[in-house]
Write a protein that holds these residues in place. Structure first.
Motif, PDB file in Angstrom:
ATOM      1  N   SER A 495       0.865  -1.230  -0.121  1.00  0.00           N
ATOM      2  CA  SER A 495      -0.032  -0.052   0.056  1.00  0.00           C
ATOM      3  C   SER A 495       0.871   1.366   0.011  1.00  0.00           C
ATOM      4  N   LEU A 496       2.269   1.308   0.565  1.00  0.00           N
ATOM      5  CA  LEU A 496       3.263   2.198   0.286  1.00  0.00           C
ATOM      6  C   LEU A 496       3.715   2.139  -0.998  1.00  0.00           C
ATOM      7  N   GLY A 497       4.030   0.949  -1.190  1.00  0.00           N
ATOM      8  CA  GLY A 497       4.732   0.908  -2.500  1.00  0.00           C
ATOM      9  C   GLY A 497       4.050   1.331  -3.942  1.00  0.00           C
ATOM     10  N   ILE A 498       2.712   1.034  -3.593  1.00  0.00           N
ATOM     11  CA  ILE A 498       1.897   1.754  -4.884  1.00  0.00           C
ATOM     12  C   ILE A 498       2.247   3.370  -5.162  1.00  0.00           C
ATOM     13  N   PHE A 499       2.762   3.944  -4.081  1.00  0.00           N
ATOM     14  CA  PHE A 499       3.098   5.350  -4.562  1.00  0.00           C
ATOM     15  C   PHE A 499       4.578   5.684  -4.670  1.00  0.00           C
ATOM     16  N   THR A 500       5.370   4.733  -4.472  1.00  0.00           N
ATOM     17  CA  THR A 500       6.866   4.911  -4.596  1.00  0.00           C
ATOM     18  C   THR A 500       7.190   4.484  -6.113  1.00  0.00           C
ATOM     19  N   PRO A 501       8.176   5.192  -6.744  1.00  0.00           N
ATOM     20  CA  PRO A 501       8.461   4.895  -8.327  1.00  0.00           C
ATOM     21  C   PRO A 501       8.972   3.528  -8.311  1.00  0.00           C
ATOM     22  N   LEU A 502       9.751   3.095  -7.626  1.00  0.00           N
ATOM     23  CA  LEU A 502      10.280   1.543  -7.720  1.00  0.00           C
ATOM     24  C   LEU A 502       9.284   0.915  -6.867  1.00  0.00           C
ATOM     25  N   MET A 503       8.568  -0.081  -7.588  1.00  0.00           N
ATOM     26  CA  MET A 503       7.702  -1.012  -6.760  1.00  0.00           C
ATOM     27  C   MET A 503       8.043  -2.333  -6.675  1.00  0.00           C
ATOM     28  N   ARG A 504       9.054  -2.877  -6.035  1.00  0.00           N
ATOM     29  CA  ARG A 504       9.652  -4.077  -6.080  1.00  0.00           C
ATOM     30  C   ARG A 504       9.119  -4.831  -4.719  1.00  0.00           C
ATOM     31  N   ASN A 505       8.804  -5.947  -5.054  1.00  0.00           N
ATOM     32  CA  ASN A 505       8.611  -7.009  -4.063  1.00  0.00           C
ATOM     33  C   ASN A 505       9.948  -7.726  -3.983  1.00  0.00           C
ATOM     34  N   HIS A 506      10.556  -7.945  -2.884  1.00  0.00           N
ATOM     35  CA  HIS A 506      12.175  -8.629  -3.019  1.00  0.00           C
ATOM     36  C   HIS A 506      12.400  -9.369  -1.501  1.00  0.00           C
ATOM     37  N   ALA A 507      12.773 -10.552  -1.741  1.00  0.00           N
ATOM     38  CA  ALA A 507      13.090 -11.058  -0.327  1.00  0.00           C
ATOM     39  C   ALA A 507      14.324 -11.952  -0.469  1.00  0.00           C
ATOM     40  N   ALA A 508      15.006 -12.368   0.984  1.00  0.00           N
ATOM     41  CA  ALA A 508      16.166 -12.938   0.795  1.00  0.00           C
ATOM     42  C   ALA A 508      15.742 -14.351   0.678  1.00  0.00           C
ATOM     43  N   ARG A 526      -4.261  -8.594  -6.047  1.00  0.00           N
ATOM     44  CA  ARG A 526      -4.808  -7.932  -7.264  1.00  0.00           C
ATOM     45  C   ARG A 526      -5.302  -6.580  -7.325  1.00  0.00           C
ATOM     46  N   ALA A 527      -6.227  -6.334  -6.276  1.00  0.00           N
ATOM     47  CA  ALA A 527      -6.524  -4.891  -6.208  1.00  0.00           C
ATOM     48  C   ALA A 527      -5.713  -3.921  -5.915  1.00  0.00           C
ATOM     49  N   LEU A 528      -4.554  -4.148  -5.027  1.00  0.00           N
ATOM     50  CA  LEU A 528      -3.566  -3.181  -4.901  1.00  0.00           C
ATOM     51  C   LEU A 528      -2.758  -2.715  -6.033  1.00  0.00           C
ATOM     52  N   LEU A 529      -2.195  -3.931  -6.611  1.00  0.00           N
ATOM     53  CA  LEU A 529      -1.348  -3.876  -7.606  1.00  0.00           C
ATOM     54  C   LEU A 529      -2.175  -3.074  -9.030  1.00  0.00           C
ATOM     55  N   SER A 530      -3.581  -3.429  -9.010  1.00  0.00           N
ATOM     56  CA  SER A 530      -4.233  -2.899 -10.214  1.00  0.00           C
ATOM     57  C   SER A 530      -4.308  -1.325  -9.957  1.00  0.00           C
ATOM     58  N   LEU A 531      -4.543  -0.788  -8.838  1.00  0.00           N
ATOM     59  CA  LEU A 531      -4.560   0.543  -8.432  1.00  0.00           C
ATOM     60  C   LEU A 531      -3.175   1.035  -8.909  1.00  0.00           C
ATOM     61  N   ARG A 532      -2.135   0.477  -8.486  1.00  0.00           N
ATOM     62  CA  ARG A 532      -0.897   1.002  -8.947  1.00  0.00           C
ATOM     63  C   ARG A 532      -0.948   1.309 -10.524  1.00  0.00           C
ATOM     64  N   TYR A 533      -1.347   0.451 -11.457  1.00  0.00           N
ATOM     65  CA  TYR A 533      -1.299   0.581 -12.773  1.00  0.00           C
ATOM     66  C   TYR A 533      -2.226   1.952 -12.869  1.00  0.00           C
ATOM     67  N   ARG A 534      -3.354   1.997 -12.325  1.00  0.00           N
ATOM     68  CA  ARG A 534      -4.371   3.284 -12.688  1.00  0.00           C
ATOM     69  C   ARG A 534      -3.554   4.548 -12.389  1.00  0.00           C
ATOM     70  N   LEU A 535      -2.838   4.339 -11.554  1.00  0.00           N
ATOM     71  CA  LEU A 535      -2.294   5.562 -10.946  1.00  0.00           C
ATOM     72  C   LEU A 535      -0.983   6.019 -11.891  1.00  0.00           C
ATOM     73  N   ILE A 536      -0.227   5.037 -12.652  1.00  0.00           N
ATOM     74  CA  ILE A 536       0.807   5.073 -13.107  1.00  0.00           C
ATOM     75  C   ILE A 536       0.881   6.660 -13.895  1.00  0.00           C
ATOM     76  N   PRO A 537       0.007   6.946 -14.698  1.00  0.00           N
ATOM     77  CA  PRO A 537       0.223   8.157 -15.617  1.00  0.00           C
ATOM     78  C   PRO A 537       0.407   9.482 -14.573  1.00  0.00           C
ATOM     79  N   PHE A 538      -0.531   9.484 -13.611  1.00  0.00           N
ATOM     80  CA  PHE A 538       0.044  10.436 -12.340  1.00  0.00           C
ATOM     81  C   PHE A 538       1.390  10.417 -11.867  1.00  0.00           C
ATOM     82  N   LEU A 539       1.834   9.327 -11.468  1.00  0.00           N
ATOM     83  CA  LEU A 539       2.922   8.949 -10.714  1.00  0.00           C
ATOM     84  C   LEU A 539       4.125   9.153 -11.637  1.00  0.00           C
ATOM     85  N   TYR A 540       3.969   8.889 -13.010  1.00  0.00           N
ATOM     86  CA  TYR A 540       5.224   9.044 -13.909  1.00  0.00           C
ATOM     87  C   TYR A 540       5.384  10.296 -14.257  1.00  0.00           C
ATOM     88  N   ASN A 541       4.317  11.000 -14.223  1.00  0.00           N
ATOM     89  CA  ASN A 541       4.342  12.717 -14.393  1.00  0.00           C
ATOM     90  C   ASN A 541       5.144  13.385 -13.243  1.00  0.00           C
TER      91      ASN A 541
END
Ligand code: MIG
Length: 682
Positions: A495-508, A526-541
């Motif tokens: 839910s934080l990662g939706i807004f950070t330019p790099l949205m990467r799930n990484h684990a050791a 799926r809902a959270l990741l989809s929201l990210r994509y809906r916001l990408i034009p705004f975030l990219y700008n």
């Protein structure tokens, strides 16, 4: 106002590239505003603070937005345990802004010194900042503007524009230390497809290599790597292989032999090539401070580009050394001595020797004596007084001098990123370690965090301080790198990662499987990741404005609502550009959290039913002041200023499918200032 203070003959770090010609330059002048300076072989700067003064900055570091009350060290460090008391992380960003809420003044100090800088931010003395450098050759920059924001922006202006990632880098990235074969990659693709989870990149950690050798691909596990890469590319998924700084010491490795015969590696005082262990065992360390080495190493990335690769992450570039040859010899000698003491029963306490034995091994990694043991060959014109007075071996070029690694430690990763970036235009690049100025060549991630609740908050804290240092495209390991994550923790991280330019799930490796599809109710992910994509034009700008125009993408509320005492001290909410505010949940089992609105704002509540996948979020106007905001782990709530709106597109499973013709606006019905979508991705 910008002033530069030159002390002695500094090493030219290249941190500052756009110093205005009309700004003032002082030489060996200790009258830095607000500070008292003492120079005698070393450098010490003391700044008196008023009771209410606040300190912002320090880039990648622990602590809150306000850094007052902690000690920091500017020293690129691989320490995977980011607990509160730690003083150094992977990035070395020795700048800070002192803000006086009473006088409304903002003063920025940047200590441009590539070795160790200790920044005691009113820890030892509650009312004093004390900066110490163990050398008297350095540059100090002083910036003072009318506001916190302008002060930060002037700093951005002198350190240059940020590296820009390709558009697809805004997509969801899946990573894990352990993916090692076609089968592993296929499984990720298949599961993302099965559950309609968006995906733009899969990161390949060290296990894709042949015996951890840089630029090799394990043939048994990837029989036709080129075909793998192109199959994924057709699906819109980029493979991102890792490259480490240390190159395996290996007779059969052509690249390593090339490095040896051309004298591309760092050498110890006896003129021999430095050997220290990292993942492949004993390795050699390219001397990235030499231009010809940067060229050589940078070109090697083309070997993987020929296979279709267009993205890399570079790691272990602090540089990490697990142990050196000398170190391991000394440690085993010590262990034998301790063991003898124990066997001879000559000890009063068993505990002490157990600690000492642990220490003897524990201090092998990243040891100062190793960093002091080797040298770089640097042009005379760059090295200044950091050049060795009596060189222990001859440099390969008569124009070069020797510089001890520990004196310029923080420039190693900087020059590695420069090497890759300059030889490979247009690629995706993500580095772990960095110095001020690295943002011109690479993005960075926040290193090895843990699956701890407090590390959501830590990532939130680093976003603005990294932005001030030019690092816009950044983010933390979502879900947490070390230890096991829980379903709820991963949802909150995302839910934080939706807004950070790099949205990467990484684990050791060795931790619980952390890909979204391993948890119950995958539809919530799926809902959270989809929201990210809906916001990408705004975030990219917002990313592009910040990267190219020197804006900040994320700012603490203090930067805009400094007159409001509560906003000024708000430590867990961020403004995103000029329109949005985020307030992520970062505690376990929470039904929501307290949020402070510094002005009237619209609350946008996104869920599977409303907003995340399609349609509009539930929206209501909230008045300035304190509110308890409910937010379940499968919801995302954020805020848009009254009178503003942001662009949103239809959900997609890949950035290639994002359709700007589907733009609608969320927020105020009739925005006072329409949102300007200046940068569109493709
Ligand atoms: O010593 O390549 O920060 O992202 O998974 C650990 C293995 C080396 C550290 C990186 C992490 C990566 C890991 N690396």
């Amino acid at each position: 106002m910008i002033n530069k203070y030159i002390f002695g003959k500094p090493f030219e770090s290249e941190a500052v590239v756009d110093f205005p010609s009309d700004a003032k330059v002082f030489t060996d002048n200790k009258a830095i505003p607000g500070a008292s300076v003492c120079v005698s072989n070393d450098f010490k700067m003391t700044i008196e603070l008023d009771e209410l003064d606040m300190i912002f900055g320090l880039g990648e570091s622990l602590g809150g937005f306000n850094k007052r009350g902690k000690v920091f060290r500017s020293w690129c460090t691989d320490d995977p345990v980011h607990s509160e008391e730690k003083e150094a992380l992977y990035g070395a960003h020795p700048y800070f802004i002192i803000y006086s809420p009473t006088k409304k003044t903002s003063s920025l100090y940047f200590i441009d010194y590539p070795g160790l800088v200790t920044l005691d931010m009113a820890f030892t003395f509650y009312d004093k900042v004390v900066v110490t450098v163990p050398n008297d050759n350095l540059n100090v920059y002083y910036i003072k503007e009318d506001s916190l924001l302008d002060t930060a922006k002037t700093f951005r202006a002198i350190i240059g524009k940020s590296f820009v990632e390709p558009f697809w880098a805004m997509g969801y990235c899946q990573s894990r230390w352990g993916y090692k074969s076609d089968e592993d990659i296929d499984a990720i693709i298949a599961n993302h497809k099965k559950y309609s989870l968006p995906l733009d990149a899969i990161f390949m950690d060290i296990d894709y290599m042949e015996s951890f050798r840089n630029f090799t691909v394990n043939k048994a596990n990837f029989p036709d790597f080129k075909a793998t890469v192109s199959k994924l590319k057709a699906l819109g998924v980029h493979l991102v292989p890792i490259i480490d700084a240390g190159t395996k010491d290996c007779e059969e490795d052509e690249i390593d032999r090339e490095g040896i015969s051309n004298g591309y590696y760092c050498k110890t005082a006896d003129g021999k090539v430095l050997r220290a262990a990292v993942w492949p065992g004993f390795a050699h360390f390219p001397d990235f401070l030499q231009e010809r080495v940067r060229k050589w190493f940078g070109e090697k990335f083309k070997l993987l580009q020929q296979e279709g690769i267009d993205a890399f992450w570079i790691d272990m570039n602090e540089p990490v050394m697990f142990y050196s040859e000398e170190g391991i010899k000394a440690a085993s000698k010590k262990l034998k001595e301790y063991a003898q003491l124990v066997l001879d029963d000559k000890l009063a306490s068993g505990q002490i020797v157990a600690w000492q034995m642990k220490d003897a091994v524990g201090c092998l990694q990243n040891s100062m004596s190793d960093y002091e043991s080797f040298f770089h060959e640097v042009p005379k014109t760059v090295a200044g007084a950091l050049a060795q007075k009596e060189p222990c071996f001859k440099t390969q070029s008569a124009d070069d001098v020797l510089v001890r690694h520990s004196d310029i430690h923080n420039l190693y990763a900087f020059n590695m990123a420069k090497a890759v970036s300059q030889a490979n235009k247009g690629i995706f690049l993500l580095s772990r370690a960095s110095y001020i100025g690295s943002h011109r060549y690479t993005s960075i991630w926040m290193g090895d965090n843990f699956s701890w609740w407090s590390h959501i908050e830590l990532a939130l804290h680093m976003l603005p301080s990294l932005n001030m240092a030019g690092f816009i495209h950044t983010g933390c390991d979502l879900g947490g790198f070390g230890c096991n994550t829980s379903r709820e923790l991963l949802l909150r991280f995302l839910s934080l990662g939706i807004f950070t330019p790099l949205m990467r799930n990484h684990a050791a490796c060795g931790t619980r499987a952390q890909e979204c599809y391993n948890f119950e109710k995958v539809e919530d992910f799926r809902a959270l990741l989809s929201l990210r994509y809906r916001l990408i034009p705004f975030l990219y700008n917002e990313v592009m404005k910040a990267s190219l125009e020197g804006e900040l993408m994320f700012t603490p509320l203090a930067f805009e609502y400094g007159e409001d005492e509560i906003a000024l001290h708000c430590e867990d909410q961020l403004l995103l550009g000029k329109t949005v505010m985020i307030a992520p949940v970062y505690t376990a089992n929470a039904i929501g959290r307290n949020v402070y609105l510094p002005q009237n704002m619209l609350e946008l509540r996104c869920s599977s039913a409303q907003g995340c996948l399609s349609g509009k979020p539930q929206t209501r106007l909230l008045e300035k002041g304190a509110h308890f905001i409910k937010c379940a782990p499968n919801e995302v709530v954020f805020f848009v200023k009254e009178g503003c709106a942001i662009p949103v597109v239809d959900a997609a499973l890949n950035t290639k499918e994002l359709d700007y013709s589907t733009i609608t606006y969320w927020g105020s019905e009739n925005p006072v200032t329409p949102y300007e979508l200046k940068y569109k991705g493709e």
